[in-house]
Structures are given as C-alpha cells and as structure tokens.
Design an enzyme around this catalytic site. Structure first.
Site, PDB file in Angstrom:
ATOM      1  NE  ARG A   1      -7.717   0.408   4.384  1.00  0.00           N
ATOM      2  CZ  ARG A   1      -7.702   1.061   4.946  1.00  0.00           C
ATOM      3  NH1 ARG A   1      -7.718   2.023   5.914  1.00  0.00           N
ATOM      4  NH2 ARG A   1      -7.773   1.761   3.601  1.00  0.00           N
TER       5      ARG A   1
ATOM      6  NE  ARG B   1      -6.855   2.144  -6.151  1.00  0.00           N
ATOM      7  CZ  ARG B   1      -6.168   1.613  -6.320  1.00  0.00           C
ATOM      8  NH1 ARG B   1      -4.886   1.470  -6.286  1.00  0.00           N
ATOM      9  NH2 ARG B   1      -5.344   1.271  -4.116  1.00  0.00           N
TER      10      ARG B   1
ATOM     11  CD1 TRP C   1     -12.577  -4.906 -10.096  1.00  0.00           C
ATOM     12  CD2 TRP C   1     -11.755  -3.933 -12.175  1.00  0.00           C
ATOM     13  NE1 TRP C   1     -11.794  -6.224 -11.003  1.00  0.00           N
ATOM     14  CE2 TRP C   1     -11.151  -5.337 -11.716  1.00  0.00           C
ATOM     15  CE3 TRP C   1     -11.234  -3.368 -13.729  1.00  0.00           C
ATOM     16  CZ2 TRP C   1     -10.880  -5.943 -12.842  1.00  0.00           C
ATOM     17  CZ3 TRP C   1     -10.629  -4.017 -14.291  1.00  0.00           C
ATOM     18  CH2 TRP C   1     -10.145  -5.470 -14.307  1.00  0.00           C
TER      19      TRP C   1
ATOM     20  CG  ASP D   1      -2.073   1.106   1.065  1.00  0.00           C
ATOM     21  OD1 ASP D   1      -2.331   2.069  -0.161  1.00  0.00           O
ATOM     22  OD2 ASP D   1      -3.016   1.456   1.865  1.00  0.00           O
ATOM     23  N   GLY D   2       0.677   1.934  -0.710  1.00  0.00           N
ATOM     24  CA  GLY D   2       0.801   3.817  -0.355  1.00  0.00           C
ATOM     25  C   GLY D   2       1.916   4.271  -1.606  1.00  0.00           C
TER      26      GLY D   2
ATOM     27  CB  SER E   1      -7.455  -4.346   2.515  1.00  0.00           C
ATOM     28  OG  SER E   1      -7.223  -2.495   3.221  1.00  0.00           O
TER      29      SER E   1
ATOM     30  CG  LEU F   1      10.264 -16.557  -3.437  1.00  0.00           C
ATOM     31  CD1 LEU F   1       9.526 -16.664  -2.633  1.00  0.00           C
ATOM     32  CD2 LEU F   1      10.395 -15.552  -4.039  1.00  0.00           C
TER      33      LEU F   1
ATOM     34  CD  GLU G   1       2.148 -13.936  15.209  1.00  0.00           C
ATOM     35  OE1 GLU G   1       2.157 -12.639  15.948  1.00  0.00           O
ATOM     36  OE2 GLU G   1       1.676 -14.250  16.389  1.00  0.00           O
TER      37      GLU G   1
ATOM     38  CB  SER H   1      -8.387  -5.606  -3.905  1.00  0.00           C
ATOM     39  OG  SER H   1      -9.590  -3.937  -4.437  1.00  0.00           O
TER      40      SER H   1
ATOM     41  CG  HIS I   1       0.106   2.249  -9.386  1.00  0.00           C
ATOM     42  ND1 HIS I   1      -0.047   1.544  -8.211  1.00  0.00           N
ATOM     43  CD2 HIS I   1      -0.692   2.898  -9.399  1.00  0.00           C
ATOM     44  CE1 HIS I   1      -1.423   2.243  -7.520  1.00  0.00           C
ATOM     45  NE2 HIS I   1      -1.834   2.581  -8.693  1.00  0.00           N
TER      46      HIS I   1
ATOM     47  NE  ARG J   1      -2.199   6.539   1.177  1.00  0.00           N
ATOM     48  CZ  ARG J   1      -1.432   5.396   2.297  1.00  0.00           C
ATOM     49  NH1 ARG J   1      -1.893   6.409   3.356  1.00  0.00           N
ATOM     50  NH2 ARG J   1      -1.933   4.443   2.225  1.00  0.00           N
TER      51      ARG J   1
END
Length: 252
Positions: free
Chosen positions: A204, A81, A79, A30-31, A206, A141, A217, A75, A47, A34
């Site tokens: 949160r 946005r 959509w 997230d972020g 989300s 991985l 955790e 997520s 992004h 911003r």
C-alpha cells in the site's frame, strides 16, 4: 542496457532511466520495527539501524543517476505509536540532522523537509531550518525528508492556501489549475517521482505523495528497510529502466 563501474569497481546500472529526464526516487522505508523485533531488540534499535541505511543509500544515489530522493520518515498517522517510540524518533531526527550536516553539505546534498512542521518541537524545527538554509545551493542531490507528512494533509493545506490566495486576489479564477495547486505543495520546485519503492512486503502507499506519484512506477520488496542495500536499489533501477512509460498514451 548500459553498465558502468564506479570507484569501488561495483557494477552500477545507468540504463535508459535518463531518457525520462532527471530521475526522482521516493522511498517508503518500512520494516524497522519488525527488523528489531526479530532480534529481540526495542523498536528504536531498528529505527537507528534504518537511519544508517539511509546514509549509505544517499551517498551512492547520485552515482546511480538519481538527482532527487524523497524518504518517508514520519507520517501524520505515526503519532498513534507509543509515546516512547515517538519521543525517541524525534530525538533521533534532531541528532541525525545535526550529526550529518557537515557530510551532507560536503557531498553536495540539498536537504529539505516536507510535511506540517507546526506539531514538531521548536528545537527540531530550528535544526531543520538551519540545515535547509545551509545546503540550499547544493545541486548534486536533493533529499526531501517527510516528517509529520501525509498526502491528504498536504493537499488540504495546499487547497486552503489556494483558496486564501484566490480570496485575496493573488490568483484569478482562470488560474486555479493543476500548476497552481502543485506550486503550493510541500514539494514545490521538485519534479514528480518517477519511481516509488516500498520495503517490508507491504503493498500500500500509506498516504505518501498522493498527488505527485499519480504516474509513478511502483516497486514493492520483501526486504525490511534496515536490510535494504545499494545493490538492491541498483537492481530496481535496472527494472525501472526497462519499463514502458506511456502516461496514458499509446506508442505507435
């Protein structure tokens, strides 16, 4: 807590995280918007910067003891946005997947995607299918990228499939248990996440991995995702290694 040095002589925490088996780290990245806004740039610039950070984290993750990583890229709610941002993100996903295919394959990364693909562009779906097939045998991985993903939507789809399988006689009433549902989730075959990290100061979850993260955790950091570093991830893993995970039980 044990410490070792990697090939760049940077200290890496190994600690006791391996006591819990193969660690799975999930990240809510997230972020990005911003981060871009603070610099007076369009959101897509954030992004793109965030995508570069993913590359750095994924490259170092196996050396930190991580064998599974799930990242929240888009997520079911995203959509909502602007059309410009959504189209830009979809174009970026396809470009990044194609561009990084060779590097991911060479580094032993098994790339898979979770979420409902039915709403995605056919060309993007084809690109996703191709790299999944190409990297399926890699074991260093497993990187799961959540695109058009929502925890509730995933549970709805899994429950619907379970009902279909029961109605068709593929599974009996006495087999309708947690394992049967988990086997129909997008993450089937992967261990549940041990640790969920969310950046940008939001606290949160989300709609992310609602079923799988029931006993995970959590770590919430103020850092915006484009500024999230391998060093901060290492510190979080060190704290995780010191946590006492009882899964509802009591240690004597």
């Amino acid at each position: 807590m044990a410490l070792r040095k990697d090939k760049t002589d940077r200290k890496v925490a190994t600690s006791e995280i391996t006591d819990y088996g193969v660690p799975h780290v999930a990240i809510i990245m997230d972020g990005n918007g911003r981060w871009a806004k603070k610099r007076g740039w369009p959101r897509l610039a954030g992004h793109r910067k965030g995508a570069e950070q993913i590359k750095k984290i994924v490259r170092e993750a196996p050396d930190l003891g991580i064998r599974y990583m799930t990242i929240y890229a888009f997520s079911t709610e995203n959509w909502k946005r602007s059309l410009i941002e959504v189209l830009g993100l979809m174009k970026m996903f396809r470009f990044m997947i194609r561009r990084e295919a060779d590097a991911l394959a060479a580094e032993g990364v098994h790339l898979r995607f979770i979420g409902d693909r039915s709403r995605l562009d056919p060309a993007l779906r084809e690109t996703m299918d191709q790299i999944e097939d190409r990297t399926r045998g890699n074991t260093r991985l497993t990187l799961a990228v959540a695109i058009n993903y929502g925890g509730r939507d995933e549970l709805r789809r899994a429950a619907a499939q379970l009902a279909i399988d029961h109605a068709s006689g593929k599974i009996g009433a006495d087999e309708l248990d947690d394992a049967a549902l988990a086997a129909r989730l997008d993450t089937a075959g992967m261990p549940d996440p041990d640790l969920v990290i969310r950046t940008s100061g939001e606290t949160r979850i989300s709609n992310f991995l609602s079923w799988q993260a029931a006993y995970a955790e959590y770590e919430f950091t103020e850092t915006l995702w484009p500024d999230f570093t391998v060093e901060e991830l290492t510190e979080i893993l060190s704290r995780f290694g010191n946590r006492d995970r009882r899964y509802g039980g009591v240690k004597t």
